[in-house]
Design an enzyme around this catalytic site. Sequence first.
Site, PDB file in Angstrom:
ATOM      1  N   GLY A  40       7.872 -85.747  26.257  1.00 52.24           N
ATOM      2  CA  GLY A  40       7.642 -85.523  24.828  1.00 52.24           C
ATOM      3  C   GLY A  40       7.869 -86.756  23.968  1.00 52.24           C
ATOM      4  O   GLY A  40       7.534 -86.771  22.789  1.00 52.24           O
ATOM      5  N   CYS A 249     -15.239 -61.438  25.388  1.00 55.67           N
ATOM      6  CA  CYS A 249     -16.397 -62.331  25.455  1.00 55.67           C
ATOM      7  C   CYS A 249     -17.680 -61.501  25.567  1.00 55.67           C
ATOM      8  O   CYS A 249     -17.759 -60.564  26.359  1.00 55.67           O
ATOM      9  CB  CYS A 249     -16.263 -63.245  26.671  1.00 55.67           C
ATOM     10  SG  CYS A 249     -17.748 -64.206  27.014  1.00 55.67           S
ATOM     11  N   CYS A 252     -19.295 -62.257  29.304  1.00 55.01           N
ATOM     12  CA  CYS A 252     -18.588 -62.059  30.576  1.00 55.01           C
ATOM     13  C   CYS A 252     -17.493 -61.009  30.456  1.00 55.01           C
ATOM     14  O   CYS A 252     -16.857 -60.648  31.441  1.00 55.01           O
ATOM     15  CB  CYS A 252     -18.022 -63.369  31.125  1.00 55.01           C
ATOM     16  SG  CYS A 252     -16.422 -63.822  30.425  1.00 55.01           S
ATOM     17  N   CYS A 274     -16.610 -67.085  25.520  1.00 54.14           N
ATOM     18  CA  CYS A 274     -15.543 -67.966  26.000  1.00 54.14           C
ATOM     19  C   CYS A 274     -15.796 -69.392  25.524  1.00 54.14           C
ATOM     20  O   CYS A 274     -16.892 -69.914  25.671  1.00 54.14           O
ATOM     21  CB  CYS A 274     -15.518 -67.992  27.528  1.00 54.14           C
ATOM     22  SG  CYS A 274     -15.134 -66.419  28.291  1.00 54.14           S
ATOM     23  N   CYS A 280     -16.221 -68.956  31.906  1.00 55.57           N
ATOM     24  CA  CYS A 280     -17.190 -67.897  31.616  1.00 55.57           C
ATOM     25  C   CYS A 280     -18.219 -67.804  32.754  1.00 55.57           C
ATOM     26  O   CYS A 280     -18.535 -66.717  33.250  1.00 55.57           O
ATOM     27  CB  CYS A 280     -17.880 -68.199  30.296  1.00 55.57           C
ATOM     28  SG  CYS A 280     -18.697 -66.786  29.537  1.00 55.57           S
TER      29      CYS A 280
HETATM   30 ZN   LIG Z   1     -17.020 -65.431  28.814  1.00 60.85          ZN
END
Ligand SMILES: [Zn+2]
Lengths: 303, 265
Positions: A40, A249, A252, A274, A280
């Site tokens: 970090g 989505c 999908c 997506c 996807c």
């Molecule tokens: Zn998708």
Amino acid sequence: MTERVETQGISGEHYNFAYLDEQTKRMIRRAILKGIAVPGYQVPFAAREMPMPYGWGTGGVQVTAAVIGKNDCLKMIDQGSDDTTNAVALRNFFVETTGVDTTTKTKDASIIQTRHRIPEENLTKDQVLVYQVPIPEPLRFLEPRETETRKMHALEEYGLMHVKLYEDIAKFGHIATAYAYPVMVQDRYVMDPSPTPKFDNPKMDQMEALQLFGAGREKRIYAIPPHTKVVSLDFEDHPFEVTKFEQPCAICGAEEIYLDEVILDDAGNRMFVCSDSDFCEERRDVGHVGHLGTNPLEAEGND
Amino acid sequence: MSLDIQNSEDLPLLQVSNTTKLYGGRIGCKDVSFDLYPGEVLAIVGESGSGKTTLLNCLATRLTPTSGSVNYRNRMGQMRNLYEMSEAERRMLMRTDWGFVHQHPADGLRMTVSAGANVGERLMAVGARHYGNIRDTATDWLGRVEIAEDRIDDDPRAFSGGMRQRLQIARNLVTAPRLVFMDEPTGGLDVSVQARLLDLLRGLVADLGLSVIIVTHDLAVARLLSHRILVMRHGHVIESGLTDQVLDDPQESYTQLLVSSILQP
Ligand SMILES: [Zn+2]
Ligand SMILES: Nc1ncnc2c1ncn2[C@@H]1O[C@H](COP(=O)(O)OP(=O)(O)O)[C@@H](O)[C@H]1O
Ligand SMILES: [Mg+2]
């Protein structure tokens, strides 16, 4: 002894492997190692001019150039997609200067360079995720003085980060920061995952893959080693929440993943799909369908 | 040294010994020594350029003295040399035990965040993580400095000079500091606004039992707020004592001049 590592690009030009000279790569690797040793922490490095403008991810490109080897397989994404202008140009840059294999498949890649998204699929210990970072300093928003922000990091004075979140709640009723949402790394350094959407923040926590961040213009490198604790900052009465999408989505049917809005036609029809196009596609390949059935953009006339 | 917490009320909060700050060959302040006791308000007066701000900044660790020492008694009753502390400890003091009120509010406020966040910042800096509680405390403090509750989400750029100064005071007092430094806190304000601010300050200082070191070139401010006074000239403290005594019966001719010029209508 300096090794000669040359590549002849498709264009016929000769490059040092991955464009940068070996000495520069070693310098960047030292910065990366330091970053890994202090998760970090923003390590300053002597960023080089790259043959592309700053907004294009020169920090990420230099990090990738320093870690990539002949046997790597590279995936390049921008907003979760492998086909945007930016992703295509950077992928071609590495194809030209290294000759390595590239892929759009998350699981086949050994190095993934990204501008916004973390792939939906869990990354593994054999992978490296390289982020292109525009603004590495999370405190910059309220403290413009570099000397002061460095001191604040050194002394763990992070009250200001909560001032920023306080302002969000005061103005919007909730923490409205959706991108570049600050995180605490391994209980020590506050880090800006910019410009990743906060939806992806939880994926950074305890990730198996090595995460490297490169900021070209600001000349900073930082890192999250595998299995590192990454916590999104919040208030007790306004806990961190990931962005929720109302529907799955459209093509999908995946749920609880990050969706992009896509305009379908001039009539204003739209769909949510997506943002991770590889994810996807994989799902559709194995038979998942969303409520729109096949992808309207891939329907007849488009290919 | 034995630590007797019971008696720490009777022991100095701040001990200043031979504090000197040189700017190259020029004197900022020279060989200043005094003790400040809990609950005491000390005014540093003198004309412009006499070294008041330099001294204040040396005491508040904003400026490293060329020589001398400044010791502070922490909440555990231990006397610590400020310049032997780590920077982390000093900065922690500055945002918890201490306050610093600047003449120009813009130097002490975050002008681009709301009044509520300005007041809440110190709370968040020491670990407050409950938005509702932070906001309640900020609301309470805005009330105490007479800023209407419905201004809590406005940023100070929308405030008048007097309001900004009151906001700066609230922002400093919210962590219940033990010692507050002020540099000409009423300096840039209209006379009527000054009077209101002084009243407010006097009330807060008394209510909270604060120890204060206030720099002012205005003897009327010193008269109204302080118990004790240091008169500076050319970087030296030339006279000190109880405020009323010094102002009513100045011993040094320079102080006599200062007092007479101020008291003339
Ligand atoms: Zn998708
Ligand atoms: N940063 C500096 N560099 C050089 N000289 C300074 C600096 N700050 C103040 N001085 C000088 O130190 C003296 C005391 O200044 P200062 O402490 O600001 O006085 P006051 O607050 O009483 O007006 C003046 O002669 C001033 O010119
Ligand atoms: Mg001054």
